[in-house]
Design a protein around this motif. Structure first.
Motif, short mmCIF file in Angstrom:
data_model
loop_
_atom_site.label_atom_id
_atom_site.label_comp_id
_atom_site.label_asym_id
_atom_site.label_seq_id
_atom_site.Cartn_x
_atom_site.Cartn_y
_atom_site.Cartn_z
N SER A 237 5.07 24.60 26.27
CA SER A 237 3.89 23.99 25.67
C SER A 237 4.42 23.03 24.63
N SER A 238 3.61 22.06 24.32
CA SER A 238 4.14 21.03 23.44
C SER A 238 3.03 20.45 22.59
N ASN A 239 3.42 19.91 21.44
CA ASN A 239 2.49 19.11 20.66
C ASN A 239 2.61 17.68 21.15
N VAL A 240 1.49 17.12 21.58
CA VAL A 240 1.51 15.74 22.01
C VAL A 240 0.91 14.90 20.89
N LEU A 241 1.76 14.09 20.29
CA LEU A 241 1.33 13.35 19.11
C LEU A 241 0.91 11.94 19.51
N PRO A 242 -0.21 11.46 18.96
CA PRO A 242 -0.65 10.10 19.27
C PRO A 242 0.33 9.06 18.71
N PRO A 243 0.36 7.85 19.28
CA PRO A 243 1.36 6.83 18.89
C PRO A 243 1.40 6.56 17.38
N ASP A 244 0.23 6.40 16.77
CA ASP A 244 0.23 6.06 15.34
C ASP A 244 0.81 7.18 14.50
N PHE A 245 0.45 8.39 14.82
CA PHE A 245 0.95 9.55 14.10
C PHE A 245 2.46 9.64 14.25
N ALA A 246 2.94 9.45 15.48
CA ALA A 246 4.38 9.55 15.74
C ALA A 246 5.14 8.49 14.95
N ALA A 247 4.61 7.25 14.96
CA ALA A 247 5.30 6.17 14.25
C ALA A 247 5.39 6.45 12.76
N ALA A 248 4.37 7.12 12.22
CA ALA A 248 4.34 7.38 10.79
C ALA A 248 5.22 8.56 10.39
N HIS A 249 5.65 9.34 11.38
CA HIS A 249 6.42 10.55 11.04
C HIS A 249 7.73 10.63 11.77
N GLY A 250 8.46 9.53 11.84
CA GLY A 250 9.83 9.57 12.32
C GLY A 250 10.01 9.11 13.76
N GLY A 251 8.92 8.87 14.50
CA GLY A 251 9.07 8.49 15.90
C GLY A 251 8.78 7.02 16.12
N THR A 252 8.58 6.68 17.38
CA THR A 252 8.23 5.30 17.71
C THR A 252 6.74 5.25 18.02
N ARG A 253 6.20 4.03 18.20
CA ARG A 253 4.77 3.92 18.47
C ARG A 253 4.51 4.21 19.96
N ALA A 254 4.53 5.50 20.28
CA ALA A 254 4.30 5.93 21.66
C ALA A 254 3.76 7.35 21.61
N TRP A 255 3.11 7.76 22.72
CA TRP A 255 2.74 9.18 22.81
C TRP A 255 4.04 9.97 22.78
N THR A 256 4.05 11.03 21.98
CA THR A 256 5.30 11.68 21.67
C THR A 256 5.15 13.19 21.80
N SER A 257 6.17 13.81 22.37
CA SER A 257 6.17 15.26 22.51
C SER A 257 7.02 15.90 21.42
N LEU A 258 6.47 16.96 20.86
CA LEU A 258 7.22 17.71 19.85
C LEU A 258 7.08 19.19 20.17
N ARG A 259 8.20 19.85 20.57
CA ARG A 259 8.14 21.26 20.97
C ARG A 259 7.88 22.13 19.74
N PRO A 260 7.01 23.12 19.86
CA PRO A 260 6.67 23.96 18.70
C PRO A 260 7.89 24.63 18.09
N GLU A 261 8.87 25.02 18.90
CA GLU A 261 10.01 25.76 18.35
C GLU A 261 10.98 24.85 17.59
N LYS A 262 10.76 23.53 17.66
CA LYS A 262 11.61 22.60 16.90
C LYS A 262 11.08 22.40 15.48
N ILE A 263 9.93 22.95 15.20
CA ILE A 263 9.29 22.72 13.90
C ILE A 263 9.67 23.85 12.93
#
Lengths: 336, 270, 308
Positions: A237-263
């Motif tokens: 299962s994964s957190n799917v982060l919207p592009p704007d949210f991802a860009a503001a928190h370390g990612g690029t402006r794209a839909w982004t996956s963040l695995r719960p166990e990495k948090i």
């Protein structure tokens, strides 16, 4: 050296329904290949195309370099372990296992000896005189396996073979199948809807959705680098982060996956370590799951799930926490 | 279906009463075959005797011809029905196509419509095409309504075959005929036998259609019908009735046991 | 692919593998041709005959298209025959449904194991045993000197039987010469055809439906009326197809037990036999075909075909 199984732009349509839609795929010799997907995703139809129970509407299939279209199942050196095992109820276990050899015209003593060997391989020596109806589900599964393997197929197809077994037995059979595959070196193609099973058993996984392969690769690859939201959701299962949210928190402006166990969770007064990104939020729910505790956090309207090793922190619902991750845990995906 | 409460008394009484209603007449036929009363259907019989069996056997050679014809017709009709009914069931078992329901209705029609329709229809056809009555005109009619009996039995068993069983056989190297011989036939065999027995019983005592397709020939039921309408020797008719019960009873019972046993062996192996 | 042409036995098998539709066709063709030619062809011949007529002087069938035969059919006396038969079929069907239901219900819900097998066999035996013998048995039972009269006398209710036989229309000189007798025999002969589909439909009512209904506060009576009865109805209708249709066309029972007033079947039998008027006999049989056509259409709407 040609691939064990090769699909080139294969489609199988049932009227308007595109069960398999332009699938291209190579399965290498000796590979333990899993086809993973929800029901109706086309994975079973693909298996049936290899076995010869279905004919492609278009495209080309090769098995060990030989054209497979038009070749009936009984002329393919491929055997199948069926989901419901499909043991012949009017034959004994021994006769079931020897069936393929009998059809081939192998003499009775020889086929009986080979059947016994095959039964020994699946640890069912001594059961040859029983009827399938006298066996447990796990035993029937083994008979089905022996019946297929005794013919020394070039490719063994397994259609959700563990689906009907309970959890303990399933884990045990997973181990045995893996060991058997290593020992025999036969190409195994395995259909399942259970992502855990696919990841733990296969060398390579193809993920199906709507008749297409959405991603294929090693278990680690598809888990760590999901290329689409579907894969991120379906495999684990994964957190799917919207592009704007991802860009503001370390990612690029794209839909982004963040695995719960990495948090990680840090207390609000603690400073974020350098190179880490994070967001503050209110704990919405805490679910104890044995080895893990799942925490759902509401961060400015975005719901983020984190999986923490059990007993690490005592977090209460309603508490304010900071969620932290490093940039390389954010996996940008192609599609939403 | 297990119920927490037993059946109420009125229900039990109605069910048992209904079953008695179904069986007492058959029991009476057996009793009457032994009565000493010759002229009427007096009850209770004034005495019991075996002499009518003797009379039927020795004094009435007119029974043998019809009996022989009935057996001949029943065997031929059963064989035709076995082949055609099995083919129909095999074809319609897994196929899905437009009009499939209409086709299965078509096979049921000869027993769903009154027999007199089949009878007069065949009679009309023979008349228009100037076909003379013979054993075969009788067989033609009987086979037509026997097909559905075999078809129903075979279809019920086919439906219990798991579809993957046939795929498994082909997967293990068997082609169509081999799969039929080694996997399908052993599993539907008893159902076919049962269907054949029922078809035989049905043909053996059929009278409604036969009247129209026999012309001057007499099958055993036609012989009986004539005796019922214009009695010659009532007790002999009673004896023949008893024999007919016996001849049809055995195949029916056998058919029941054959299909019942199938329930244990015909499952999908799950 | 080349193996397909070299292996003579596999050749046909391979061909049908690639064209599974043709396999269905090849299997279906022989039985379909049989039913199509022998049965449907005959029905067509029947229809054709009904448009021929009988030359009243020569007594021969005139093979020319005419509607005069249908004109003969719709005379008052023939319409009475049709009405009499339809009423008898309807009454027999209702009586069979009422008698069959408790047996089917008991067998489906309460009988278990060996009892269930016995119940099944107890219905199958009379269904399959000889039709004529069964009719004959009733001739014995209903005869003036038969078991019913005997029992009525033993129970001192002979007067009741006499009173029943004295009722106009349905009564007669004895049970075996009355409509009551005909009616009883019809019900007896077709009853198993009603029990089996009704029982099959009842068997398919899942136990948890009944529990769910009880759980939702329905009394057993309410459960029966609102859950079991509607679900069993397709089975009852399926059974009624047989009881209705078979009564409509029977010509033997009224000949043996009854007051010798004609039914459709006996009329057809007499017409084709002694009178040799096949056209009118054919036109007469078109009546039950049409009635059954309507009946089957309605039954299909009510889902009875799934219960067949």
């Amino acid at each position: 050296m040609p691939a064990a199984v090769s699909f080139q732009h294969v489609s199988r349509h049932f009227g308007q329904v595109k069960a398999v839609d332009d699938v291209s795929l190579d399965i290498a010799r000796g590979e333990f290949f899993a086809m993973l997907g929800p029901s109706g995703s086309g994975k079973t139809t693909c298996l049936r195309l290899i076995a010869g129970f279905e004919q492609p509407t278009s495209g080309h299939i090769e098995i060990f370099g030989e054209t497979a279209e038009g070749l009936p199942p009984y002329k393919r050196n491929v055997n199948t372990v069926f989901q419901d095992y499909a043991l012949f109820p009017h034959m004994t276990v021994g006769e079931n296992v020897a069936y393929g050899l009998m059809i081939k015209g192998v003499s009775r003593p020889e086929r009986e000896a080979k059947a016994l060997d095959a039964l020994a391989m699946v640890k069912l020596r001594g059961f040859e005189q029983r009827r399938p109806s006298q066996l447990s589900g796990g035993q029937r599964q083994r008979v089905a396996l022996a019946r297929a393997l005794v013919n020394q197929p070039k490719v063994l197809l397994l259609d959700e073979p563990l689906g009907a077994l309970d959890l303990k037995l399933r884990e045990q059979m997973q181990e045995e199948l893996k060991a058997l595959q290593k020992q025999l070196g036969i190409t195994f193609v395995f259909v399942t809807h259970d992502q855990g099973e696919a990841l733990s058993m296969a060398n390579r996984v193809a993920i199906f959705n709507d008749g297409r392969i959405v991603q294929a690769g090693s278990p680690a690859d598809v888990y760590e680098r999901p290329r689409s939201r579907f894969v991120a959701d379906f495999v684990g299962s994964s957190n799917v982060l919207p592009p704007d949210f991802a860009a503001a928190h370390g990612g690029t402006r794209a839909w982004t996956s963040l695995r719960p166990e990495k948090i990680r969770i840090v207390s609000p007064d603690e400073a974020l370590p350098s190179g880490q990104f994070g967001i503050m939020g209110r704990v919405a729910s805490v679910n104890y799951q044995g080895a893990m505790t799942r925490v759902a956090v509401d961060a400015n309207g975005t719901r983020i799930a984190a999986a923490l090793p059990a007993g690490l922190t005592a977090i209460q619902e309603g508490e304010t926490v900071t969620l932290a991750w490093s940039a390389d845990n954010l996996v940008a995906m192609d599609a939403a | 279906m297990r119920s927490e409460r037993g059946a109420t008394l009125p229900l039990k009484a109605a069910a048992i009463g209904g079953l008695l209603f179904l069986h007492i007449p058959l029991a009476l036929i057996i009793l009457y075959a032994f009565t000493t009363e010759e002229k009427s259907f007096q009850f209770p019989p004034p005495g019991l005797t075996l002499r009518w069996f003797q009379a039927a056997w020795f004094d009435r050679p007119d029974i043998w011809g019809p009996l022989w014809l009935s057996l001949q017709v029943a065997v031929l009709a059963t064989l035709i029905a076995l082949v055609l009914g099995t083919l129909a069931a095999a074809a319609l078992w897994r196929a899905r196509f437009f009009g499939k329901d209409s086709i299965s209705l078509l096979f049921i029609l000869p027993i769903a419509l009154p027999g007199i329709i089949t009878g007069i229809a065949l009679r009309s056809a023979f008349d228009i095409m100037s076909i003379p009555f013979s054993t075969w005109t009788i067989v033609l009619g009987h086979a037509t309504f026997c097909i559905v009996v075999v078809y129903n039995n075979a279809l019920a068993r086919f439906r219990r075959l798991s579809g993957s069983m046939i795929e498994a056989s082909m997967d293990l190297g068997a082609n169509g005929p081999q799969t039929f011989r080694h996997v399908i036939l052993p599993q539907i065999g008893s159902a076919l036998l049962a269907g054949g027995m029922l078809a035989f019983a049905l043909s053996f005592d059929e009278v409604i259609v036969t009247t129209f397709t026999a012309g001057q020939q007499a099958t055993l039921p036609i012989w009986m019908l004539n005796e019922l309408i214009r009695p010659r020797q009532r007790p002999v008719t009673n004896v023949v009735a008893l024999i007919v019960i016996a001849v049809t009873f055995l195949p029916i019972l056998a058919a029941y046991y054959l299909t019942r046993e199938g329930e244990h062996t015909g499952g999908s192996g799950k | 692919m080349s193996a397909a042409t070299t292996d003579p036995r596999g050749g046909l098998s391979d061909f049908f593998y690639r064209h599974s539709g043709l396999l269905t066709l090849a299997l279906l063709l022989p039985p379909l041709l049989w039913i199509g030619i022998v049965y449907l062809g005959s029905l067509f011949a029947l229809l054709l005959q009904s448009f021929y007529s009988l030359d009243e002087f020569s007594g021969l069938v005139v093979h020319e298209f005419t509607l005069t035969t249908y004109g003969h059919l719709f005379t008052a006396s023939n319409l009475t025959i049709i009405l009499r038969t339809a009423v008898m079929a309807a009454v027999v069907t209702m009586a069979s449904a009422i008698l069959a239901f408790p047996i089917a219900y008991y067998a489906a819900r309460y009988a278990k194991g060996g009892w269930k097998a016995l119940f099944y066999l107890a219905v199958m035996m009379p269904l399959w045993s000889s039709y004529l013998v069964k009719v004959y048995a009733w001739k014995l039972i209903l005869a003036k000197e038969g078991i019913i009269t005997w029992m009525a006398e033993k129970l001192h209710i002979g007067w009741l039987l006499d009173a029943l036989l004295a009722v106009p229309v349905i009564g007669g000189s004895s049970l075996s010469f009355s409509y009551i007798g005909t009616f009883i025999v019809f019900v007896y002969i077709w009853l198993p055809y009603m029990i089996l589909p009704t029982q099959a439909a009842l068997e398919r009512v899942p136990k948890n439906f009944i529990e769910a209904s009880a759980d939702l506060g329905a009394s057993p009576r309410q459960t029966f009326r609102t859950v079991i009865l509607p679900l069993a109805l397709p089975g009852v209708i399926a059974g009624s197809i047989f009881t209705f249709s078979l009564t409509l066309g029977d010509y033997i029972i009224p000949q043996i037990v009854g007051n010798s007033r004609p039914f459709i079947g006996t009329a057809v039998y007499a017409l084709q036999g002694t009178a040799g008027d096949i056209p009118l006999a054919a036109a007469f049989t078109v009546v039950p075909v049409v009635i059954m056509g309507f009946y089957l259409t309605i039954a299909r709407r009510m889902g009875a075909f799934d219960a067949l």
